[in-house]
Motif scaffolding. Structure first.
Motif, PDB file in Angstrom:
ATOM      1  N   TYR A  74      48.442 -36.178  14.821  1.00 55.72           N
ATOM      2  CA  TYR A  74      49.024 -36.734  13.602  1.00 55.72           C
ATOM      3  C   TYR A  74      48.536 -35.925  12.408  1.00 55.72           C
TER       4      TYR A  74
ATOM      5  N   THR B 265      48.487 -35.868   8.537  1.00 53.84           N
ATOM      6  CA  THR B 265      48.725 -36.777   7.416  1.00 53.84           C
ATOM      7  C   THR B 265      49.384 -36.047   6.252  1.00 53.84           C
TER       8      THR B 265
ATOM      9  N   PHE C  15      45.947 -33.508   2.563  1.00 58.56           N
ATOM     10  CA  PHE C  15      45.001 -32.744   3.373  1.00 58.56           C
ATOM     11  C   PHE C  15      43.863 -33.673   3.776  1.00 58.56           C
ATOM     12  N   SER C  16      43.663 -33.846   5.065  1.00 58.57           N
ATOM     13  CA  SER C  16      42.676 -34.842   5.475  1.00 58.57           C
ATOM     14  C   SER C  16      41.582 -34.259   6.360  1.00 58.57           C
ATOM     15  N   LEU C  17      41.413 -32.948   6.285  1.00 58.33           N
ATOM     16  CA  LEU C  17      40.231 -32.383   6.935  1.00 58.33           C
ATOM     17  C   LEU C  17      39.094 -32.397   5.914  1.00 58.33           C
ATOM     18  N   TYR C  18      37.899 -32.019   6.355  1.00 56.83           N
ATOM     19  CA  TYR C  18      36.748 -32.105   5.470  1.00 56.83           C
ATOM     20  C   TYR C  18      36.668 -30.882   4.568  1.00 56.83           C
TER      21      TYR C  18
ATOM     22  N   ASP D  20      34.418 -30.052   2.505  1.00 56.72           N
ATOM     23  CA  ASP D  20      33.092 -29.440   2.384  1.00 56.72           C
ATOM     24  C   ASP D  20      32.600 -28.879   3.716  1.00 56.72           C
ATOM     25  N   LEU D  21      33.497 -28.776   4.672  1.00 58.42           N
ATOM     26  CA  LEU D  21      33.180 -28.085   5.916  1.00 58.42           C
ATOM     27  C   LEU D  21      33.992 -26.789   5.948  1.00 58.42           C
ATOM     28  N   THR D  22      33.460 -25.777   6.632  1.00 56.83           N
ATOM     29  CA  THR D  22      34.232 -24.546   6.741  1.00 56.83           C
ATOM     30  C   THR D  22      35.373 -24.778   7.724  1.00 56.83           C
TER      31      THR D  22
ATOM     32  N   PHE E  39      34.616 -29.672  14.907  1.00 60.21           N
ATOM     33  CA  PHE E  39      34.530 -31.133  14.832  1.00 60.21           C
ATOM     34  C   PHE E  39      35.669 -31.763  15.638  1.00 60.21           C
ATOM     35  N   VAL E  40      36.876 -31.291  15.394  1.00 57.44           N
ATOM     36  CA  VAL E  40      38.032 -31.838  16.102  1.00 57.44           C
ATOM     37  C   VAL E  40      37.881 -31.629  17.609  1.00 57.44           C
TER      38      VAL E  40
ATOM     39  N   ALA F 174      29.663 -34.807  17.502  1.00 59.17           N
ATOM     40  CA  ALA F 174      30.611 -34.239  16.537  1.00 59.17           C
ATOM     41  C   ALA F 174      30.369 -34.825  15.163  1.00 59.17           C
TER      42      ALA F 174
ATOM     43  N   ILE G  43      26.119 -31.214   8.241  1.00 56.18           N
ATOM     44  CA  ILE G  43      26.614 -30.088   7.438  1.00 56.18           C
ATOM     45  C   ILE G  43      26.979 -30.577   6.041  1.00 56.18           C
ATOM     46  N   GLN G  44      27.647 -31.732   5.991  1.00 53.95           N
ATOM     47  CA  GLN G  44      28.046 -32.265   4.686  1.00 53.95           C
ATOM     48  C   GLN G  44      26.829 -32.566   3.828  1.00 53.95           C
TER      49      GLN G  44
ATOM     50  N   ARG H 248      25.413 -29.411   2.447  1.00 55.53           N
ATOM     51  CA  ARG H 248      26.213 -28.816   1.371  1.00 55.53           C
ATOM     52  C   ARG H 248      26.138 -29.623   0.091  1.00 55.53           C
TER      53      ARG H 248
ATOM     54  N   GLY I 114      40.143 -39.280   1.545  1.00 50.83           N
ATOM     55  CA  GLY I 114      41.391 -39.177   2.302  1.00 50.83           C
ATOM     56  C   GLY I 114      41.209 -38.657   3.712  1.00 50.83           C
ATOM     57  N   THR I 115      39.964 -38.613   4.176  1.00 54.08           N
ATOM     58  CA  THR I 115      39.735 -38.090   5.522  1.00 54.08           C
ATOM     59  C   THR I 115      39.732 -39.202   6.566  1.00 54.08           C
TER      60      THR I 115
ATOM     61  N   GLU J 264      42.007 -41.429   7.311  1.00 49.64           N
ATOM     62  CA  GLU J 264      43.240 -41.595   8.068  1.00 49.64           C
ATOM     63  C   GLU J 264      43.269 -40.670   9.287  1.00 49.64           C
ATOM     64  N   ALA J 265      42.865 -39.428   9.050  1.00 50.40           N
ATOM     65  CA  ALA J 265      42.857 -38.486  10.170  1.00 50.40           C
ATOM     66  C   ALA J 265      41.795 -38.883  11.195  1.00 50.40           C
TER      67      ALA J 265
ATOM     68  N   ALA K 290      42.956 -41.580  13.385  1.00 53.96           N
ATOM     69  CA  ALA K 290      43.980 -41.161  14.337  1.00 53.96           C
ATOM     70  C   ALA K 290      43.382 -40.367  15.494  1.00 53.96           C
ATOM     71  N   MET K 291      42.078 -40.137  15.435  1.00 53.60           N
ATOM     72  CA  MET K 291      41.428 -39.397  16.515  1.00 53.60           C
ATOM     73  C   MET K 291      40.793 -40.384  17.499  1.00 53.60           C
TER      74      MET K 291
END
Lengths: 309, 395
Positions: free
Chosen positions: A85, A87, A90-93, A95-97, A104-105, B29, B36-37, B40, B230-231, B233-234, B237-238
């Motif tokens: 899915y 979204t 943008f719903s990835l992190y 502050d992560l590369t 992570f995924v 994970a 990491i967050q 940073r 906004g993270t 929702e993703a 879904a995982m």
């Protein structure tokens, strides 16, 4: 399960309300495996809510259905595993590369060797050089590319993409659609919501939703034929004032400006012909009968949906 | 898995691990991601060591349990060498800073009421005469014990000093008076707080307070942050379970808490000379338990709050009673019963008992199993609430 194994999405009568507002009303859709299903409709028509019900993020008030053979009410776990899915935002992190996001995924989906899986995805996406860049620093097009990459990394069987190309430049949009078609040929089913007509035309099937209700669904020729719209293309001077005048003529259901031409359509072919005859007799504009375009049909659908409200 | 078999035309799916390995991997994970967050997030990262250090310095030095040079008034009409020697001895203890000498009792009261003097030393008019006659006269030390901590050190010093104060004066025919105990007695009046508790262990208490504050803050925002950025929702879904998200989010901060604990303990022993009498292992493992309990409470707030601001407010709503009712600021058994009952429901209350007992008395696991059990129960209840509260859908 085996009976419907060729149908990736099979939902009937999905209904969802938020408070008093019915956001999705009796939504029914079947999508065959390997198909690209376009999902269109104005803003706030219930597209996102529908997609969220398909992937188990929202529970329908009524109605039932299956994604990949899994019950959308009871088997959310399995659905989450095999449905990717993407979204709307943008719903990835941020502050992560890029690499860290992909790893992570890969871990969350329980892949063996998540680092290798992430590396593979980076190579496929052409993002190896940017792997150590923070995801939040990417441009819109690269963000979208990364999001799609993260979606397909765990090897889903169904992709649900919610307006993936919003705010993305034409070149990136084209590349994106090439990728979608490539995935479809590999057997992935894709449901993609969009506002762009050219994107709609690249889909195998289309569903059009407004005010939560499915107004049309099927292949493009089927939808155009089903609209029973007789369309005339008008050219000449003073199209704007002509357009606003035509809107109130009996028999005219749809008026839309396309560049230097005005598309005028009506479901009553005879009434429409009379309008055309009367105005072309004035000799100011050129009236030409034409096949309705998909956009004509959608504008007509949208106008009608608006009138219903 | 039947769905997988019916998908012959789908591109080869990446291999996945076994069920248990996958669950572990999902927690990992989350753990890696959070770490990491955290790394940073420079301000937060700086706070990991900064907050304990700054707070320890501030509180450790500001809250001095043994204050000296306290403003003192002397109420006397006796001007004999004996009285002067006595006052000199008290002054020499460094606790009493004799600022006022007065003859009227009303004046002395006024000095105390207006906070100008914390002590009044009253030497009765015929003190010298009674002393010489061997009548054991009484010296009255009136202490403003509204701050019992401040008063107790001075009172103890006064009692000690008085014994030797007159050794030099009591010579010749008076020598017999100095042979045994002091030839006079000191009566102490602790005003305003007759039962004032004296034993106070600010530094061990600070470990608990600092950890409560930082641990709550770290996790209280972890879920709301995902929602606001906004993270969420993703993430929803995982295929990751709420309990896995929680464990993955709490775990990095257990490490952070351990670092903070070590920082505080090192500083406590170097700067404040607070020893660890009991076993360091007992202390560390019970502190980890306390850290986990606080992280769980914070995480629960995070699942209840709608946004980060609300999470912050909940944190303070919890932190304040923790400071006030746990026995950190006020003696636990000096509080009214209802406050004690409330206090029993705060992890800090139990931890303060643990940390003070282990550090100062050398208590062992066996002595502390009730409080340790309370902490474990806290963590479990908070985690259960958090997992139940965590909404897996966007409904």
């Amino acid at each position: 399960m085996s009976v419907e194994s060729d149908i990736a999405i099979d939902v009937r009568g999905l209904t969802k309300s938020f408070g008093a507002k019915k956001v999705v009303d009796n939504f029914t859709l079947q999508v065959a495996r390997g198909n690209i299903q376009g999902f269109l409709g104005p803003n706030g028509s219930g597209k996102t809510t529908t997609i969220r019900m398909l992937c188990g993020l929202l529970t329908p008030d009524s109605g039932e259905g299956r994604c990949l053979g899994y019950d959308i009410r009871r088997q959310q776990e399995e659905i989450k595993r095999y449905v990717g899915y993407m979204t709307q935002g943008f719903s990835l992190y941020r502050d992560l590369t890029i690499r860290e996001n992909l790893e992570f995924v890969a871990r969350v989906y329980g892949l063996e060797a998540p680092e290798d899986a992430a590396q593979g995805a980076l190579e496929r996406l052409g993002l190896v050089a940017r792997a150590e860049q923070l995801a939040g620093e990417l441009s819109g097009g690269w963000k979208q590319r990364l999001s799609l990459g993260a979606c397909i990394l765990p090897g889903p069987s169904l992709l649900l993409l919610d307006e993936p190309t919003a705010g993305v430049d034409p070149k990136a949009r084209r590349d994106f659609w090439d990728e979608i078609h490539h995935l479809a040929t590999q057997g992935l089913t894709v449901l993609v919501s969009t506002h762009y007509m050219d994107e709609a035309e690249r889909c195998h099937q289309i569903a059009y939703i407004a005010n939560g209700r499915l107004l049309a669904s099927g292949t493009i020729p089927a939808i155009i034929a089903g609209a029973h719209l007789s369309t005339w293309v008008v050219t000449g001077e003073g199209l704007d004032s002509l357009g606003s005048e035509l809107k109130y003529q009996p028999g005219v259901d749809m008026v839309a400006r396309f560049g230097a031409a005005l598309h005028v359509g009506g479901r009553d072919e005879a009434a429409m012909a009379r309008v055309a005859q009367r105005y072309s007799a004035e000799g100011v504009h050129r009236w030409k009968r034409d096949e309705p375009t998909l956009e004509d049909v959608f504008i007509d659908l949208m106008t009608r949906a608006g009138a219903d409200q | 898995m039947s769905a997988e078999q019916s998908l012959p035309n789908v591109a080869p799916r990446p291999a996945r691990r076994g069920a248990l390995a996958q669950a572990w991997q999902r927690v990992l994970a989350m753990f890696v991601k959070e770490f990491i967050q955290l790394r940073r997030d420079r301000p937060t990262f700086a706070m990991i060591v900064g907050i304990p250090l700054i707070q320890l310095m501030l509180f450790g030095y500001a809250i001095n349990t043994d204050p000296k040079h306290l403003p003192t008034a002397v109420l006397t009409s006796d001007d004999s060498p004996i009285a002067r020697a006595l006052i000199g001895a008290l002054r020499a203890t460094d606790y009493f800073d004799i600022k006022y000498v007065t003859r009227g009792e009303a004046d002395a009261d006024k000095l105390i009421l207006s906070n100008k003097a914390q002590f009044v030393i009253q030497i009765p008019p015929d003190f010298s005469r009674q002393l010489v006659r061997g009548e054991k006269p009484a010296l009255l030390l009136i202490a403003d014990a509204s701050d019992p901590v401040a008063a107790s050190g001075a009172i103890a010093a006064a009692l000690g000093a008085a014994n030797q104060a007159l050794d030099r004066e009591l010579i010749g025919p008076l020598a017999s008076l100095s042979q045994n105990a002091a030839p006079y007695e000191i009566r102490v009046h602790r005003r305003y707080n007759p039962a004032g508790e004296t034993r106070r262990n600010i530094v061990p208490g600070l470990i608990g307070t600092i950890l409560t504050m930082t641990m709550l803050m770290y996790t209280a925002m972890s879920v709301t942050r995902e929602i606001e950025r906004g993270t969420m929702e993703a993430l929803l879904a995982m295929p990751i379970l709420p309990v896995e998200i929680m464990l993955g989010k709490i775990a990095p901060y257990v490490v952070v808490g351990a670092v903070q604990m070590a920082t505080i303990l090192i500083v406590a022993s170097l700067l404040f000379q607070v020893p660890v009498v009991g076993s360091l292992f007992t202390l560390s493992s019970l502190t980890l338990l306390f850290i986990i309990a606080n992280l769980s409470v914070g995480y629960t707030f995070s699942t209840v709050a709608v946004n980060q601001l609300q999470a912050m407010q909940l944190t303070f709503f919890f932190f304040l009673p923790s400071m006030l009712l746990s026995g950190f600021l006020f003696p636990f058994y000096g509080m009214p019963k209802w406050a004690q009952y409330v206090g029993e429901f705060l992890p800090l209350t139990h931890y303060l008992r643990i940390v003070r007992s282990v550090m100062l008395k050398g208590s062992t696991f066996g002595d502390l199993f009730v409080d340790a059990g309370a902490l474990a129960a806290f963590a479990l209840v908070a985690m259960s609430i958090a997992v139940m509260r965590f909404r897996q859908t966007l409904d």
